[in-house]
Structures are given as C-alpha cells and as structure tokens.
Motif scaffolding. Sequence first.
Motif, PDB file in Angstrom:
ATOM      1  N   PRO A 292       0.825  -1.217   0.000  1.00 43.09           N
ATOM      2  CA  PRO A 292       0.000   0.000   0.000  1.00 43.09           C
ATOM      3  C   PRO A 292       0.852   1.256   0.000  1.00 43.09           C
ATOM      4  CG  PRO A 292       0.126  -0.920   2.206  1.00 43.09           C
ATOM      5  CD  PRO A 292       0.828  -1.896   1.297  1.00 43.09           C
ATOM      6  N   GLY A 293       0.195   2.369  -0.267  1.00 43.64           N
ATOM      7  CA  GLY A 293       0.910   3.642  -0.313  1.00 43.64           C
ATOM      8  C   GLY A 293       1.214   4.038  -1.738  1.00 43.64           C
ATOM      9  N   GLY A 294       1.797   5.210  -1.902  1.00 48.07           N
ATOM     10  CA  GLY A 294       2.158   5.684  -3.229  1.00 48.07           C
ATOM     11  C   GLY A 294       3.493   5.130  -3.666  1.00 48.07           C
ATOM     12  N   GLY A 295       4.279   5.982  -4.338  1.00 50.35           N
ATOM     13  CA  GLY A 295       5.601   5.557  -4.790  1.00 50.35           C
ATOM     14  C   GLY A 295       6.504   5.226  -3.615  1.00 50.35           C
TER      15      GLY A 295
ATOM     16  N   ILE B  43      -7.589   9.610   5.155  1.00 51.14           N
ATOM     17  CA  ILE B  43      -7.973   9.337   3.763  1.00 51.14           C
ATOM     18  C   ILE B  43      -6.731   9.213   2.886  1.00 51.14           C
ATOM     19  CG2 ILE B  43      -9.147  10.279   1.740  1.00 51.14           C
ATOM     20  CD1 ILE B  43     -11.120  11.626   3.697  1.00 51.14           C
ATOM     21  N   ALA B  44      -5.796  10.143   3.063  1.00 50.94           N
ATOM     22  CA  ALA B  44      -4.568  10.119   2.258  1.00 50.94           C
ATOM     23  C   ALA B  44      -3.789   8.835   2.477  1.00 50.94           C
ATOM     24  CB  ALA B  44      -3.705  11.337   2.599  1.00 50.94           C
TER      25      ALA B  44
ATOM     26  N   ARG C  71      -1.724  16.814   0.737  1.00 51.96           N
ATOM     27  CA  ARG C  71      -1.997  17.950  -0.157  1.00 51.96           C
ATOM     28  C   ARG C  71      -2.844  17.511  -1.348  1.00 51.96           C
ATOM     29  NH1 ARG C  71       3.087  21.314  -2.171  1.00 51.96           N
ATOM     30  NH2 ARG C  71       3.142  21.658   0.093  1.00 51.96           N
ATOM     31  N   THR C  72      -2.519  16.359  -1.934  1.00 56.34           N
ATOM     32  CA  THR C  72      -3.303  15.845  -3.062  1.00 56.34           C
ATOM     33  C   THR C  72      -4.716  15.521  -2.626  1.00 56.34           C
ATOM     34  OG1 THR C  72      -1.310  14.915  -4.076  1.00 56.34           O
ATOM     35  CG2 THR C  72      -3.406  14.035  -4.822  1.00 56.34           C
ATOM     36  N   CYS C  73      -4.839  14.939  -1.442  1.00 59.09           N
ATOM     37  CA  CYS C  73      -6.166  14.609  -0.920  1.00 59.09           C
ATOM     38  C   CYS C  73      -7.018  15.868  -0.780  1.00 59.09           C
ATOM     39  CB  CYS C  73      -6.020  13.885   0.421  1.00 59.09           C
ATOM     40  SG  CYS C  73      -7.590  13.555   1.260  1.00 59.09           S
ATOM     41  N   ARG C  74      -6.427  16.914  -0.217  1.00 62.46           N
ATOM     42  CA  ARG C  74      -7.177  18.160  -0.013  1.00 62.46           C
ATOM     43  C   ARG C  74      -7.553  18.811  -1.339  1.00 62.46           C
ATOM     44  NH1 ARG C  74      -3.376  20.007   5.099  1.00 62.46           N
ATOM     45  NH2 ARG C  74      -4.504  18.742   6.665  1.00 62.46           N
ATOM     46  N   ALA C  75      -6.710  18.630  -2.360  1.00 61.33           N
ATOM     47  CA  ALA C  75      -7.041  19.170  -3.684  1.00 61.33           C
ATOM     48  C   ALA C  75      -8.277  18.465  -4.240  1.00 61.33           C
ATOM     49  CB  ALA C  75      -5.855  18.989  -4.629  1.00 61.33           C
ATOM     50  N   HIS C  76      -8.365  17.139  -4.028  1.00 64.41           N
ATOM     51  CA  HIS C  76      -9.554  16.410  -4.476  1.00 64.41           C
ATOM     52  C   HIS C  76     -10.790  16.827  -3.690  1.00 64.41           C
ATOM     53  CE1 HIS C  76      -7.821  13.758  -7.434  1.00 64.41           C
ATOM     54  NE2 HIS C  76      -6.884  13.334  -6.599  1.00 64.41           N
TER      55      HIS C  76
END
Length: 298
Positions: free
Chosen positions: A113-116, A255-256, A264-269
Amino acid sequence: MRSGRITRAEVASAPCLIDFALLHPDPDDPEWLRPVPPSAALAKHLHPLEREIQERRRRSVQLTESFEPFMDISAQDPPTTHAITVLEGANRINAALDLATAECRSEVLTVQPGGGRSEDRLSEALERGLSVVDRGVRIRTLYQHTARHSPSTLAYAERIADENVEIRTLEELIERLIIFDRTVAFIPATDDRQIALELRHSGLVEYLAKVFEQLWARAAPLLEEIKYTPTTLGISGVQRSIAQLLVEGHVDDSIARRLGMNVRTCRAHVAKLNAALGSNSRAQLGYLIAQSGILERD
C-alpha cells in the motif's frame, strides 16, 4: 637451520617464518636471525588451540547438562508449532524475509500500500524479486493507483518484467502483506513497521491468500489505462472514494494514508468535490454527497 643463522634481508621475502616464530633475533647481532626448533614453535601455536578446544568441550558438557531437564519435559508433550512469530527490528524482519525468499519454490503474493516507494526499498525488493524469478517462481504484486505516477515504481516494474511477474493496482488496499508458497505470510504489527508477524498457521495463511485473490480480481494491470465507471457531476473514481471515506468520518490524513496519496493531493480532491457539489463547509459537503447519489453503484 643447518647453518644456524640467516640475515634479516634474506628473510624479507618469507615473513611467515617470523610470523610462525620459526626465527628469533640473534642476541649478538640484530642483523641476523637464529632458528627455533620447529617442535618448540609448533607447541607454542598448538597450546592455545588445545586450551580453547578443552574449554569448548567443557562448555558443551555444561550446556547439555543444563538443557537435559527441559528435554525430558518436551519429550512428554506434543511439540509446539510456531504458528505466529514476532519479529522485532528491521534486521530480524529482513533476515526472515531473506530466508523465506530462499526457500520459496512456486509463488510470491505481495500487497504494497501507499504511493511511490523509495529507491532503497525498491532496490531491496528488486534484489529479492530477481532471485526468485530466476528460479521460475511466479510473483504477483498489488500497488495502489497512486503508484502509477511514481517514476521509481515504473522503473522497478520495467527492470523486473518477466512472464512470471504481474503487477496490478487498486484504489485502496489493506496493510502490507507478503505470502510465500501459501505456507508463510508476513504482516506488520505496528504502524512504523518495526515489528512484524511471521505467520505459519495454515488457516491464517490461506485466509490472507483469499483476501489477496479478492483484491487481485478487482485490480487493474499497472501498464494499462484505468477505466473508471462514469459518475454524475464529472466526479472521478478517486474523488468518489474520497467522498465515501468522508461520509464515514475519516479526516484528510486518514484518507490520504488509505488511498496512498499525500495530504496535499487529498485536499485538492476535496476542494474539487466542494466545487462540483457547491459546498461551502465540510459538514455541508457530507450532506451534499449523501444527497447527490454519487456513492450509489450499479
């Protein structure tokens, strides 16, 4: 030895003669060396070895006597199986993973799990992966969709590419999981992943393998484009997942972490959800998500 002495210059090419105490300085002339009887030199080297052997024999007898009462007890009861082993510290965890990798013969299932992931962790994974791929072992790995935007993850996938290697992604995953030959599984026991559990109970391992198969069936191949089901108001699949977690009461950090993206990406969505639904507050957003029907699936 026949002449009774030799110059230091002549011995320069054979320093082992001095190292083994076969020569010693001439007391009358420092430029010369005199031979030592080989039997005396040998005894000097053998004495500490013989003393060490005697000490080890004494120690082995002492250990045998100490363990004997426990051996008698264990012989009366059925042997215990280490269905769950606690591994504390990165060194012990990695040693257990290396051993399981070496013993693996048919299949490795992993959930990451997780991003890069960092280059160090991917290099470590690549080394383990190639060692089993070369033996014809099949590898199936699950990442989250956010890993599709990670150059290091894509480079890893390219380097380990093989007919026996499959990588898929899913929007949301369970915690990290590694299963070898469906006989041993590893899961983290703490959030910082400094303590892991090694599971060898057949029931537990089979259960986790079934969880993996359910996730795998829903996932998309890494190098194929994700086809999201159209939603109302132009809301993407990722934003619908965020909306679902929002109405369940999760905060941005949670959520992130669950979707493998940074905060930051989560808040942008979330901001795009606010704009799409016309919300001015988090409380209103939850209400409008419920009223919009975007969480309803066919």
